[in-house]
Enzyme design. Structure first.
Site, PDB file in Angstrom:
ATOM      1  N   ASP A 290       0.863  -1.177   0.000  1.00  0.00           N
ATOM      2  CA  ASP A 290       0.000   0.000   0.000  1.00  0.00           C
ATOM      3  C   ASP A 290       0.907   1.238   0.000  1.00  0.00           C
ATOM      4  O   ASP A 290       2.122   1.153   0.200  1.00  0.00           O
ATOM      5  CB  ASP A 290      -0.983  -0.018   1.180  1.00  0.00           C
ATOM      6  CG  ASP A 290      -2.198   0.885   0.907  1.00  0.00           C
ATOM      7  OD1 ASP A 290      -2.140   1.712  -0.028  1.00  0.00           O
ATOM      8  OD2 ASP A 290      -3.199   0.761   1.634  1.00  0.00           O
TER       9      ASP A 290
HETATM   10  C1  BGC Z   1      -5.179   3.143   0.266  1.00  0.00           C
HETATM   11  C2  BGC Z   1      -5.346   2.092  -0.793  1.00  0.00           C
HETATM   12  C3  BGC Z   1      -5.261   2.702  -2.166  1.00  0.00           C
HETATM   13  C4  BGC Z   1      -3.953   3.475  -2.289  1.00  0.00           C
HETATM   14  C5  BGC Z   1      -3.745   4.091  -3.655  1.00  0.00           C
HETATM   15  C6  BGC Z   1      -3.966   4.023   0.014  1.00  0.00           C
HETATM   16  O1  BGC Z   1      -3.921   5.086   0.881  1.00  0.00           O
HETATM   17  O2  BGC Z   1      -5.070   2.527   1.527  1.00  0.00           O
HETATM   18  O3  BGC Z   1      -6.569   1.449  -0.621  1.00  0.00           O
HETATM   19  O4  BGC Z   1      -5.342   1.705  -3.134  1.00  0.00           O
HETATM   20  O5  BGC Z   1      -3.937   4.494  -1.313  1.00  0.00           O
HETATM   21  O6  BGC Z   1      -4.638   5.098  -3.914  1.00  0.00           O
END
Ligand code: BGC
Length: 771
Positions: A290
């Site tokens: 993530d």
């Molecule tokens: C979130 C993810 C997301 C990623 C990219 C993160 O902050 O937890 O769910 O896919 O950002 O946008």
């Protein structure tokens, strides 16, 4: 002579040139994925391998031109957030024309509940209990996103949430492992158009990356990014099944959670990413960290520095690193020093290349980007939307919580007062992960109702209140979200707005109040300690109630709210979550009876925050609270009634249904055998309608404590007035099995109770024995 002397030299050159000619994806091997990938891997330098693991986006630190140069240098594997052909094309050209190995880029994006067209948020989709609707949502999103050049989505979010304080409860599909697993499967099938793992996706499909692996929904206290500490049995029985279901359905990717899992961040959790995911579950695909999660290993306190963070993550099994640069900086040195074996790096690169192969990018790097002359002239054109399916799915996603005196549906000849801060709120209607949806294209409730009443009744409107008057909260939400118009505040004094709303209500036959949360209140990083309506809205509702007019609440919110006053005082309540681009039309369809609500709660609604968690399938107790037998020393909160305010599976209709007793085909089930449970459902009302027949099972005595009941199957069916239908559920050992204390998955002999109902509480029961 001349020639003879020259010939060997030429031949030697040609021999040298031969491998160079194939120093790139070898088209001759394109039909053999393992050979193709191995051939490519063999040609890669250490730096090129590390480059493939880097997933970054264009931003202030990485302008597009610089990114193209990085790609040409073989230092990037993919981007997220480039969803514009004009932006993607030069990046892909840099990869396939200018980089040494011509490995195409992948383009990733968060496509959650729609892309250009916003569909209902996760909780709304889950409320439909309609797997065709779920599949259609993901399919439509994939068609729209792939047309925007997206190859892979970070979705579905299948984190079980039993704690609505957690803002991302909105994004997942509720509290139940079985229901969420069914939805996980349908979402993956929709995104990938049914393409199983390891097969090449078509042009209008996108790869699904299930998230957030694992247990993100169980963050302690519902506070985002907090730790998760959980017994293995609970993990295996309750929280892990949806991720597994998505993988079994063919999801090509997995996004790793930001939280810890029993003391080890998921991002450095070898048990999670190797033993469970790869070895036990046999996952063959790509894992993504993530956003910034590898760097966060230092903040978690498991890595001293960036070098150690990179080492922990790659060794644990994190293939692509999103947004942080530590792989790029540290992996070459780590491999050269032997601290990270080349084999470990190769494993990660192989998965990235394999995923790109499965996305069809080696066959056609511009598959989803297309040619410049075919670019849509206007990316945001309304003609690119899919309004009809969005309206249909939104209608199915609403839950009629309450309907006293058949206040709903409202006659179209009526004069209706529409009030509330969410009545005319196009941004909120889209929901929070609204992708590329444009707020100006979303239909507000006010617009939807005006259209429905055209030429018939009258719609009066007054805003009545702001979502909240708390300046700090408004500031926070504006900071958290990205739209400049995110939270719209009416500057008038609260009392002035209420007075106007009351005056409006007095002229009407019925009042519809659209209340709840602004979308950012149910989002990433938006955990709440209170789940009631903000005070500004409570004051509005109390003033409206005092007018004596029938009061209909249209709730828009991304998590269960505590609705005690509302339940006691509203004549009708329709939970609409955030219903998407066509929300206004769909809600009006339901309010005026053009659609009969059929949604059921995918999550229990608690009475108070203090009562959380309030999930229906809790383990049995030695001193359970027994309704009708109040006594001391039972498990209860003595200062409020027990149980959910509205239980899991609850949802009314404009018609009535009755359920017969349960008939079992046998009172005994031999090993490997089956028992059939059947009930007859009758539509006893005057309208056609759909309901969901729900099958729950209780294991009466087992080697470990088991839940009071668990959903094991369901059937959604449409019945005409007076119509009866028999519903048969086949129960095999798979529906009785669970992970025991040794984490063995099996059905134990003994007695089982079969409970069938139209919600999780009011059920008809029969028993049988597994021999
Ligand atoms: C979130 C993810 C997301 C990623 C990219 C993160 O902050 O937890 O769910 O896919 O950002 O946008």
């Amino acid at each position: 002579m001349k020639f003879t002397t020259k010939r060997p030299a030429l031949a030697a050159l040609a021999a040298l040139a031969a491998p160079l000619a194939f120093a790139q994806p070898n088209p001759a091997l394109i039909d053999n994925k393992p050979a193709f990938v191995a051939d490519l891997l063999r040609q890669m330098t250490l730096e090129e391998k590390v480059g493939q693991l880097r997933l970054i986006s264009i931003g202030p630190e990485m302008p597009a031109a610089q990114l193209a140069e990085e790609i040409a240098a073989g230092r990037v594997g993919g981007t997220f957030n480039s969803i514009n052909h004009k932006e993607q094309r030069p990046l892909q050209e840099a990869a396939v024309n200018r980089s040494r190995l011509k490995i195409p880029m992948l383009f990733a994006y968060d496509v959650l509940h729609g892309h250009r067209t916003s569909f209902p948020i996760g909780l709304g989709l889950a409320s439909s209990w309609d797997m065709e609707a779920v599949r259609l949502t993901a399919r439509t999103a994939a068609v729209e996103a792939s047309a925007d050049g997206v190859d892979v989505t970070f979705a579905p979010t299948v984190d079980i949430s039993r704690d609505p304080r957690w803002g991302r409860t909105s994004e997942g599909f509720g509290e139940d492992p079985y229901l969420v697993s069914q939805i996980a499967r349908a979402m993956v099938q929709g995104f990938q158009n049914g393409t199983p793992a390891g097969k090449v996706l078509g042009r209008d499909s996108i790869m699904a990356s299930v998230k957030h692996f694992a247990l993100y929904g169980a963050v302690e206290g519902g506070r985002d990014y907090n730790i998760v500490d959980m017994s293995p049995m609970r993990m295996y029985n309750d929280y892990l099944p949806p991720y597994k279901a998505a993988i079994d359905a063919g999801a090509g990717g997995v996004m790793i959670a930001l939280n810890t899992v029993n003391g080890q961040p998921a991002t450095s959790n070898t048990w999670l990413l190797q033993d469970l995911l790869r070895k036990d579950w046999g996952f063959r695909g790509v894992t993504f960290s993530d956003h910034g999660a590898i760097t966060e290993l230092m903040r978690h306190g498991v890595a001293r520095d960036e070098r150690e963070a990179a080492k922990l993550a790659i060794k644990a099994g994190v293939d692509m690193s999103m947004a942080d640069q530590v792989y790029l900086k540290e992996l070459p040195g780590l491999v050269k020093s032997g601290e990270v074996p080349m084999k470990t790096l190769d494993n990660a690169v192989r998965e990235v290349l394999g995923a790109k192969y499965d996305m069809g990018l080696f066959h056609a790097p511009f598959l989803r980007i297309g040619k410049a002359e075919d670019d849509p002239p206007d990316l945001k054109a309304d003609s690119r939307l899919h309004r009809a399916p969005a309206r249909d799915v939104a209608r199915r996603s609403m839950v009629l919580l309450e309907n006293r005196n058949r206040t709903l549906p409202i006659a179209k000849g009526a004069t209706v007062a529409l009030v509330g801060p969410l009545a005319d709120a196009p941004i909120d209607m889209m929901g929070v992960w609204s992708g590329q949806a444009v707020w100006k294209q979303s239909v507000t409730l006010r617009t939807g109702m005006e259209k429905a009443l055209e030429g018939q009744g009258r719609l009066l409107y007054a805003r009545g209140a702001n979502v909240t008057e708390d300046k700090a909260i408004v500031e926070y939400l504006n900071f958290l979200n990205w739209d400049e118009h995110e939270v719209v505040q009416d500057k008038r004094a609260p009392q002035e707005m209420i007075d106007e709303a009351v005056a409006t209500a007095k002229q009407a036959d019925v009042v519809v109040a659209a209340v709840g949360e602004s979308r950012g209140m149910s989002h990433e990083s938006s955990s709440r300690t209170r789940l009631d309506l903000p005070e500004s809205q409570q004051a509005l509702l109390k003033a409206l109630k005092a007018t004596g007019k029938p009061l209909v609440l249209v709730l828009m919110n991304g998590r269960p709210l505590t609705l005690n006053w509302e339940k006691a005082n509203a004549d009708a309540m329709l939970e609409t979550w955030f219903a998407g681009t066509e929300g206004g039309h769909a809600i009006a369809d339901v309010l005026f009876g053009d659609a009969n609500p059929s949604g059921k709660l995918p999550i229990s609604l608690p009475r108070s925050v203090g009562q959380i968690p309030t999930y229906y399938n809790h383990p049995r107790l030695g001193r359970p609270f027994t309704p009708g037998k109040p006594g001391n020393y039972t498990s209860q909160y003595f200062d409020e009634p027990q149980g959910a305010l509205y239980p899991f599976g609850h949802g009314l209709s404009y018609t009535d249904f009755s359920l017969s007793d349960v008939t079992l085909s046998s009172a005994r089930m031999p090993r490997g055998g089956k028992v059939e449970a059947s009930v007859t459902v009758t539509n006893t009302g005057e309208r056609a309608g759909e309901t969901v027949v729900q099958l729950y099972i209780q294991d009466v005595a087992a080697s470990v404590v088991r839940p009071v009941k668990e959903l094991k199957d369901f059937r959604k069916l449409m019945l005409q007035p007076g119509e009866k239908k028999e519903v048969r559920f086949t129960i095999g050992e798979d529906k009785l099995a669970f992970y025991n204390a040794k984490l063995q998955y099996l059905a134990e002999p003994g007695e089982f109770k079969v409970q069938i109902g139209l919600d999780s509480q009011n059920v008809k029961e029969q028993g049988f024995e597994l021999k």
